[in-house]
Design an enzyme around this catalytic site. Structure first.
Site, short mmCIF file in Angstrom:
data_model
loop_
_atom_site.label_atom_id
_atom_site.label_comp_id
_atom_site.label_asym_id
_atom_site.label_seq_id
_atom_site.Cartn_x
_atom_site.Cartn_y
_atom_site.Cartn_z
N LYS A 180 -34.09 5.81 -21.89
CA LYS A 180 -32.73 6.19 -21.47
C LYS A 180 -32.22 5.21 -20.41
O LYS A 180 -32.96 4.37 -19.92
CB LYS A 180 -32.73 7.61 -20.92
CG LYS A 180 -33.43 8.64 -21.79
CD LYS A 180 -32.57 9.16 -22.92
CE LYS A 180 -33.38 10.17 -23.73
NZ LYS A 180 -32.67 10.78 -24.84
C1 PLP Z 1 -33.42 12.05 -25.37
C2 PLP Z 1 -32.59 13.16 -25.85
C3 PLP Z 1 -32.93 14.50 -25.63
C4 PLP Z 1 -34.25 14.97 -25.08
O1 PLP Z 1 -34.75 14.36 -24.02
P1 PLP Z 1 -36.33 14.36 -23.70
O2 PLP Z 1 -36.35 14.08 -22.26
O3 PLP Z 1 -36.94 13.29 -24.54
O4 PLP Z 1 -36.87 15.71 -24.01
C5 PLP Z 1 -32.04 15.47 -26.04
N1 PLP Z 1 -30.92 15.17 -26.67
C6 PLP Z 1 -30.56 13.90 -26.94
C7 PLP Z 1 -29.28 13.64 -27.65
C8 PLP Z 1 -31.39 12.85 -26.57
O5 PLP Z 1 -31.08 11.60 -26.88
#
Ligand code: PLP
Length: 375
Positions: A180
């Site tokens: 991210k």
């Molecule tokens: C990354 C992501 C999540 C979940 O995040 P995690 O920290 O990996 O559990 C949820 N929704 C979207 C759209 C994402 O890209």
């Protein structure tokens, strides 16, 4: 190797994590508190609750809104699977609403037709860091008295009409997995202006304890979704650098655009940004006008050491969803067409302009070769 994603860690992060590591408090301390204050400021909300993942944050919001068996939540089929799975966690049913071009978020013109007597919430995803049309979505939601959940896990720092996402609905989430915009290793957060949601989510993330209560007194069926101090210290440093990181990511997106804008066979993501949207660039996803090319091109790029990924397969066509809900091809045609023709290219702050040019050169060559092969 040119990698798809990369975290951006500097001395600042290392120093802050070291400080946390050298303290006596490795969970539930001041670093988390500071991180939460900065997160609330980023989202423009009164409250932020840092938790162990973005998925945990989504789960807690479903619980805090009292969603359960027999309920329906309207959401997009074009997303990472967690945004729909959180609805299944609480025994409710995800009701998908197809997406719209060009921004690939759920189609506000189709949204209202999905509302039934069982609908309990609308769960919007700001896909790839592109803010959804929150004006229209909120208008429809308030007409029907429904809460709006923003999955802003890919969109920290994005703005709609100049307002940061995450704080535009009833409650929102961020995520901090290493791919991210900013990371805590693993982590996530809930942001909201509603004190009840924040308090309940905070308690559920901490085994159902009352904030002021005793350590071994549990008033709800809670979970261990806590974020530890090392992660919080990392996130806090990353958040201080967020404006710089987002600027750099926008710069890389522009480099790609300069290389690809004259390619008639490629649709770039830069073109879809409207005046009232400010993107937080999460990934750089191109679409091919001819969708047969996508997988072959990805393979050819892999042979050159260039990592790519088909972001995202449609959720309703995942094996779990096909099996549970008997979905087949054709259910959500726009999402399916986009899912079949999209490819994420290497995109992060560590990539150089030269590497972007290299990726694009190989991409263009692969495209020419594929066209010849199909003649
Ligand atoms: C990354 C992501 C999540 C979940 O995040 P995690 O920290 O990996 O559990 C949820 N929704 C979207 C759209 C994402 O890209």
């Amino acid at each position: 190797m040119i990698y798809l994603s990369s975290p951006d860690i500097t001395k600042l992060e290392i120093e802050r994590v070291n400080t946390a590591l050298s303290s006596r408090t490795l969970s539930g301390g001041l670093h988390k508190k500071e991180f939460e204050e900065k997160l609330a400021a980023t989202a423009g909300t009164k409250y932020a609750v840092a938790v162990s993942s973005g998925t945990a944050a989504l789960h807690l919001i479903m619980l805090a809104l009292g969603i359960g068996a027999g309920d329906e939540v309207i959401t997009t089929p074009f997303s990472f699977v967690a945004s729909a799975n959180c609805i299944l966690y609480v025994g409710a049913k995800p009701v998908f609403c197809d997406i719209a071009l060009p921004d690939l978020n759920l189609d506000p013109y189709e949204l209202e037709s999905k509302i039934t007597a069982r609908t309990k919430a609308i769960l919007v995803v700001h896909i790839f860091g592109r803010p959804a049309d929150m004006d229209m979505i909120r208008k429809i939601a308030s007409k029907h008295g429904l809460p709006v959940v923003e999955d802003a896990c890919e969109a920290i720092g994005a703005k709609f009409n100049g307002q940061p996402v995450g704080g535009l609905g009833t409650a929102g989430t961020f995520a901090f997995y290493p791919n991210k915009q900013i990371t805590t290793g693993e982590g996530g957060a809930i942001v909201t202006n509603h004190r009840k949601i924040a308090d309940y989510a905070r308690s559920l993330a901490n085994q159902g304890r009352e904030d002021s209560g005793q350590w071994l007194q549990h008033i709800y069926l809670g979970y261990n979704y806590r974020l530890n101090e090392l992660s919080a210290a990392l996130g806090s440093a990353q958040l201080d650098r967020l404006p710089d990181i987002l600027d750099q990511r926008a710069q890389v997106a522009d480099w790609y655009y300069q290389e690809l804008k004259d390619q008639p066979r490629i649709i770039t993501p830069n073109e879809s940004q409207a005046d009232n949207q400010s993107y937080s660039w999460f990934v750089y996803v191109v679409r091919f006008r001819n969708k047969q090319f996508r997988d072959e091109i990805s393979k050819r790029l892999a042979e050159r050491g260039i990592e790519t990924r088909p972001y995202f397969p449609a959720i309703h066509l995942q094996p779990l969803y096909r099996e549970r809900f008997a979905y087949t091809e054709g259910a959500f045609p726009v999402a399916e067409a986009v899912a079949a023709s999209s490819l994420a290219l290497p995109f992060h702050t560590k990539i150089s302009r030269k590497e972007v040019q290299e990726v694009c050169e190989h991409l263009k060559n692969a495209l020419v070769q594929e066209e010849r092969r199909l003649l």
